[in-house]
Design an enzyme around this catalytic site. Structure first.
Site, PDB file in Angstrom:
ATOM      1  N   TYR A 136     -16.150 -16.973 -17.333  1.00  0.00           N
ATOM      2  CA  TYR A 136     -17.054 -17.055 -16.638  1.00  0.00           C
ATOM      3  C   TYR A 136     -16.685 -19.194 -15.632  1.00  0.00           C
ATOM      4  CZ  TYR A 136     -19.154 -12.857 -16.380  1.00  0.00           C
ATOM      5  OH  TYR A 136     -19.158 -11.852 -15.973  1.00  0.00           O
ATOM      6  N   LYS A 186     -12.336  -9.952 -28.590  1.00  0.00           N
ATOM      7  CA  LYS A 186     -11.141  -9.170 -28.185  1.00  0.00           C
ATOM      8  C   LYS A 186     -10.270  -9.776 -28.990  1.00  0.00           C
ATOM      9  CE  LYS A 186      -9.282  -4.974 -26.411  1.00  0.00           C
ATOM     10  NZ  LYS A 186      -9.421  -3.976 -27.456  1.00  0.00           N
ATOM     11  N   ASP A 219     -14.230  -2.744 -27.184  1.00  0.00           N
ATOM     12  CA  ASP A 219     -14.368  -1.758 -26.728  1.00  0.00           C
ATOM     13  C   ASP A 219     -14.970  -0.606 -27.760  1.00  0.00           C
ATOM     14  OD1 ASP A 219     -12.198  -2.560 -28.164  1.00  0.00           O
ATOM     15  OD2 ASP A 219     -10.724  -1.316 -27.918  1.00  0.00           O
ATOM     16  N   ASP A 243     -22.536  -9.633 -20.850  1.00  0.00           N
ATOM     17  CA  ASP A 243     -22.472  -9.811 -19.241  1.00  0.00           C
ATOM     18  C   ASP A 243     -22.436  -7.980 -19.834  1.00  0.00           C
ATOM     19  OD1 ASP A 243     -23.907  -9.270 -17.034  1.00  0.00           O
ATOM     20  OD2 ASP A 243     -21.937 -10.222 -15.765  1.00  0.00           O
ATOM     21  N   ASP A 247     -25.972  -4.240 -19.629  1.00  0.00           N
ATOM     22  CA  ASP A 247     -25.881  -3.409 -18.688  1.00  0.00           C
ATOM     23  C   ASP A 247     -26.045  -2.042 -19.421  1.00  0.00           C
ATOM     24  OD1 ASP A 247     -26.126  -5.054 -16.591  1.00  0.00           O
ATOM     25  OD2 ASP A 247     -24.610  -4.353 -15.470  1.00  0.00           O
TER      26      ASP A 247
END
Length: 351
Positions: A136, A186, A219, A243, A247
């Site tokens: 970000y 990742k 993942d 982020d 969720d």
């Protein structure tokens, strides 16, 4: 003690939930002998539509001396999301060096998870999300706009100081909790930034030898949040991955309406900011049906951060009691029909 809390109700359901919740915070503060003043700032998308900016030029200067910041929500259907985010939320996080985003996910007693076989108390983990750089970072640009050879470049930025800051916070939390830390990267695809992250995790682990460290690719972590959420304790991730994963964590534990968060300045030099994870929910704005629990718990995290643990625990206990009580009101996102005000009233009866 006396505290000034900068309050930014924001957009959508933000103002109505904040307006309903502040009297509860004031009541709890008063019961604990705390003098708290909530100073309201009408910044957000409506201001942007009227004046072309989410907040005034000196907005950050105005709230810098506050003891903490309470944010309702940001987002408006008539304003692009990147405008609202970069116009208010991200400047606050970066200007006040809120490097640590702390987001707990708890399956409360009385709340049904969409996952089969899980009951209240079975899932309780916290995600530590890097909050001021990473994916970000506002580094990049667009060239040759409007032509066939238009190009967009967005660069992620990982500094050693920023990476160490979030990892140290997560390691310390793991020591205080169950002693298990899961690092999300990742690094099979991002051979520089994510391998760097892995290297710093390994280095820092030497300072916390009693913490068990697990490393997962994002993942696989997304899959395991659903397949085995009960096995997670403290999770640490970059800005983007944290982020997304939070969720998933919120939904696994019942609803976005239950998920609080804190944007923490570790040094105490600047105010920390607290906000519900959910967005502004324009589809239900003005209907008085938004679940205020995430905002209430964000307030509990705020009280804890300023050192008022008693007030914080009172709010946490009130939420637990209401959710576990079959006779208590239940908001629409949890399958009931209780209004925002009815939920606040039920919580108020338990403080």
């Amino acid at each position: 003690m006396s505290y000034e809390i900068a309050t930014i109700p924001g957009d959508g359901i933000g103002p109505e939930v904040v307006d309903a919740t502040l009297p509860l915070f004031e009541r709890v503060a008063d019961s604990h002998g705390i003098d708290v003043e909530f100073t309201r700032y009408g910044w957000g998308s409506e201001r942007y539509l009227e004046e072309g900016a989410m907040m005034p030029d000196d907005g950050l200067d105005r709230i810098e001396d506050s003891d903490a910041i309470l944010l309702g929500a940001v987002g408006h259907p008539d304003v692009p999301d990147h405008v609202t985010l970069h116009g208010l939320l991200l400047p606050i996080r970066k200007r006040f060096n809120q490097q640590v985003c702390k987001r707990p996910s708890i399956l409360f007693e009385g709340v049904e998870s969409p996952l089969r076989g899980y009951e209240g108390g079975d899932v309780e983990f916290v995600v530590y999300r890097e909050n001021t750089e990473g994916e970000y970072a506002d580094v990049g640009g667009r060239e040759h706009v409007g032509f066939d050879h238009e190009v967009a470049v967005q660069s992620a930025v990982f500094t050693r100081q920023g990476t160490e800051a979030i990892l140290r916070a997560a390691f310390e939390a793991a020591q205080e909790r169950e002693g298990h830390l899961t690092s999300i990267t990742k690094s099979n695809a991002q051979a520089y930034s994510m391998v760097f992250w892995d290297d710093v995790v390994e280095e820092m682990h030497q300072d916390y030898p009693d913490v068990e460290v697990e490393s997962l690719l994002v993942d696989a972590a997304s899959m395991d949040f659903i397949r085995r959420p009960e096995e997670f304790d403290v999770v640490v991730a970059s800005n983007l991955f944290g982020d997304i994963l939070t969720d998933i964590g919120a939904i696994v534990t019942g609803s976005m309406g239950l998920a609080p968060s804190g944007n923490v300045n570790r040094s105490g030099e600047y105010p920390s900011m607290f906000e519900p994870v959910h967005g502004s929910a324009p589809d239900i704005a003005g209907q008085g049906v938004a679940n205020p629990t995430a905002t209430v718990l964000s307030g509990a995290m705020l009280f804890e951060e300023i050192g008022e643990d008693g007030a914080s625990e009172t709010l946490w206990n009130a939420v637990r009691d209401v959710l576990a009580d079959e006779s208590a009101p239940t908001p629409p996102d949890l399958g009931g029909s209780a209004s925002t005000d009815e939920m606040i009233e039920a919580l108020g009866e338990r403080v």
